[in-house]
Structures are given as structure tokens and as C-alpha cells.
Design a protein around this motif. Structure first.
Motif, PDB file in Angstrom:
ATOM      1  N   ASN A 213      73.491  12.527  25.446  1.00 56.00           N
ATOM      2  CA  ASN A 213      73.604  12.531  24.332  1.00 56.00           C
ATOM      3  C   ASN A 213      73.124  12.135  23.009  1.00 56.00           C
ATOM      4  O   ASN A 213      72.475  13.495  21.853  1.00 56.00           O
TER       5      ASN A 213
ATOM      6  N   ASN B  65      70.230  11.875  23.011  1.00 53.92           N
ATOM      7  CA  ASN B  65      68.967  11.412  22.750  1.00 53.92           C
ATOM      8  C   ASN B  65      68.301  13.010  22.258  1.00 53.92           C
ATOM      9  O   ASN B  65      67.763  13.181  21.996  1.00 53.92           O
ATOM     10  N   ALA B  66      68.950  13.882  22.757  1.00 57.78           N
ATOM     11  CA  ALA B  66      69.344  14.730  21.877  1.00 57.78           C
ATOM     12  C   ALA B  66      69.216  15.051  20.999  1.00 57.78           C
ATOM     13  O   ALA B  66      68.839  16.120  20.100  1.00 57.78           O
ATOM     14  N   TRP B  67      70.051  14.533  19.992  1.00 55.12           N
ATOM     15  CA  TRP B  67      70.491  14.243  18.348  1.00 55.12           C
ATOM     16  C   TRP B  67      69.169  13.105  17.547  1.00 55.12           C
ATOM     17  O   TRP B  67      68.378  14.248  16.879  1.00 55.12           O
TER      18      TRP B  67
ATOM     19  N   GLU C   6      62.787  17.341  21.779  1.00 56.34           N
ATOM     20  CA  GLU C   6      61.908  17.180  23.469  1.00 56.34           C
ATOM     21  C   GLU C   6      62.175  15.842  23.376  1.00 56.34           C
ATOM     22  O   GLU C   6      61.282  15.660  23.328  1.00 56.34           O
TER      23      GLU C   6
END
Length: 326
Positions: A197, A199-201, A205
Motif C-alpha cells: 500500500n 508504494n501506491a502512496w 506508478e
């Protein structure tokens, strides 16, 4: 001849099976090999140095004027490798794991306050015998390095904020500001799901990282969930330091601000405020990258940074007119 070809093919197939098995069954060992090969391809060597705060791991390569790269909270020196790859032919480049982070030993909670980290960073510079270096720093690391730059400007030839720094209150609230107001801390890893999660923040991409390396880094963080939470609390709630905008006014060296949109951690509306507060600065706002532009767009960041350094190293007039108010 057919028998020889058959043996060769059998050996190739066996090596492939062994490699595939190691890739999935021995991720930590494979990660170490892959990281070492990537460092080598960038002209970098992994080293350690003893300091007052313990052993510090770092990467080093090249010759010329020295650039020191400093990462942010929960990050590590390897995040800078692709930018260093573009600079190593012209500069002496060093990327450190900040004391208490990366491959270094964990420290007592009090060592993670931003003001104490300033002292720890000074210990690293002294151990590496670095003086009048170019600093490139990200996020929390930029705040720490800015504190040191304000206290010891003689140590730094220039200062580059690569990605948004901690310590700038932005006019427009970021997604992270909103999450924190609701009691959430999405950057704190306490489970494998938290790692994914986060990494998505950090990026629109996430750049490709081989699975064994990601798995190794994830295992390292998941193993210390309570420590991770305490570090976040100490950095954000127990540090007693001026804001970065206050510090910026006291930084006499040439400065570069690279800030991305969309940065979900610190909103890009803070970029012109920091640029205006710095006495001598260059601002670059990039699109389609997040909180870690050195990972999202390493070639573009290196290009911008090299252009900045070319100007920063040139002789400047002893007095320059102050910036006009925004």
C-alpha cells in the motif's frame, strides 16, 4: 555432436531451473546478488565506516567534487543508484544509509528526532572526512540536512531538495495531510499489505524493482512493526525544530528544488514557497512522478541536477539582489 548438443541444452535447462528456484525460494540471497550487480553496473562500491553513532553503510564511486545523497524516512541508499549512475563519470558520489535506517543497526527511539538526526548526520560527514560537499536529499533527509546546513553552512557547497521535503506546510492539503488528520499513517509498514500500500502512496506508478529485492526489503520492515511506528511518532511528534521555511532563509548556498505532481505526501503548492524562502534557488516542477522522483524519473532528475551543478559551481557575485515578494 547431437549428444554434445543435448548435454549443453540439459545444462542450460538445469541452470534455468536452479535460477528460477533460487529466485523464489532464496529471495534474500538473490536480492543481495542483484543489488551488488546493479551497484557495480553504476560504478559504485558498497562500503562501511565507523562513526560515533555506529557502523554506517554507504555506496561510493567516481572522482571529482563530492555529492552526498541522503534518503528519507524508511528509505535507503539504493534509491539513489540510478541518479548516481548518470553522475559518477563527473563527480565523486556517495549515498548513505542514515543512522538507524537501511542496512544500519536500529537505534534507540530518541536518536530519531530530527534535531538528533542532524547531529548523527554530522558524525557521518566527519567520519567520511567530507567538507564543502554538494548535498542532494529527499523528504525527512532533506529536513535533517537543512538543519545541519543552517548550523554549518561551511560544510555544503550546494543543496538540492530532490522531491518534496518534510517541514513545509503547504497551502493545499495533501492526501497524506488528510489521512493523518483522520488518524492514519499510510507510510508506516507493519504488514506485507502495508508495504504494498505504501508504494501506491509514493508513486503514480512504482518503478520496476526485481521481486527478490522488494521481498527482502519488505521482510526487513515487517520484522520490526513496533519500531516503525515509534520512529514515525518520534520524527513527527517529538522533534523540536524550526520549520523548513524558517531554516531556508538561513541557507546561503545555491539550492535546487525538485517537486513532483502528483505528490500525495506533500502537495506541490509548497514548492514556490520553499523556492521563495531560499536566498539563491532554482525550481523544477515535474509531472507524472510522486514523492521519490529519483526513482520515478532518474534520468530527468540527473539532467536537471547536472545543469544546476554546472551553475552552482560557477563563481557568483559577492552580493545578489533579494528576491521580490511572491
Amino acid at each position: 555432436m547431437n549428444r554434445l548438443i543435448g548435454r549443453v541444452l540439459a545444462c542450460v535447462l538445469a541452470l534455468g531451473v536452479i535460477s528460477a528456484t533460487a529466485w523464489t525460494m532464496m529471495p534474500v540471497q538473490v536480492a543481495g546478488v542483484l543489488i551488488g550487480l546493479n551497484n557495480l553496473s553504476a560504478g559504485l562500491s558498497a562500503k562501511t565506516v565507523q562513526t560515533d553513532i555506529g557502523e554506517i553503510h554507504y555506496l561510493e564511486g567516481g572522482h571529482g567534487e563530492t555529492i552526498l545523497f541522503v534518503h528519507g524516512i524508511y528509505a535507503r541508499k539504493e534509491h539513489w543508484v540510478d541518479v548516481m549512475r548518470s553522475l559518477v563519470a563527473d563527480y565523486h558520489v556517495i549515498a548513505i544509509d542514515l543512522p538507524g535506517f537501511g542496512d544500519n543497526a536500529k537505534l534507540p527511539d530518541g536518536q530519531y528526532t530530527v534535531d538528533q538526526q542532524q547531529e548523527n548526520l554530522l558524525s557521518v560527514l566527519q567520519a567520511l572526512e567530507l567538507n564543502h560537499v554538494h548535498i542532494a536529499a529527499n523528504s525527512m533527509g532533506a529536513y535533517v540536512a537543512a538543519l545541519l546546513a543552517a548550523k554549518r553552512p561551511d560544510l555544503m557547497a550546494s543543496f538540492a531538495f530532490i522531491g518534496s521535503p518534510l517541514g513545509v506546510a503547504t497551502p493545499i492539503k495533501s492526501d497524506m495531510d488528510i489521512a493523518r488528520a483522520q488518524g492514519d499513517t499510510p507510510l508506516v509498514v507493519q504488514s506485507p499489505a502495508d508495504f504494498v500500500n505504501r508504494n501506491a502512496w509514493l508513486a503514480p506508478e512504482m518503478p520496476y524493482v526485481p521481486q527478490p529485492i522488494l521481498h527482502s526489503w519488505m521482510q526487513s520492515e515487517v520484522a520490526t512493526p513496533d519500531h516503525n511506528a515509534r520512529v514515525w511518532d518520534v520524527v513527527h511528534n517529538q522533534s523540536s525544530v524550526p520549520t523548513l521555511l524558517e531554516l531556508a532563509k538561513a541557507l546561503p548556498m545555491p539550492a535546487l528544488v525538485v517537486w513532483c505532481r502528483p505528490d500525495r505526501i506533500f502537495h506541490v503548492s509548497g514548492a514556490p514557497l520553499l523556492d521563495q524562502a531560499l536566498p539563491v534557488s532554482t525550481l523544477a516542477q515535474l509531472d507524472q512522478c510522486g514523492h521519490l522522483p529519483m526513482l520515478d524519473q532518474p534520468d530527468r532528475v540527473a539532467e536537471i541536477y547536472q545543469a544546476f551543478l554546472a551553475v552552482a559551481k560557477a563563481p557568483r557575485k559577492t552580493s545578489e539582489p533579494p528576491k521580490s515578494p511572491p
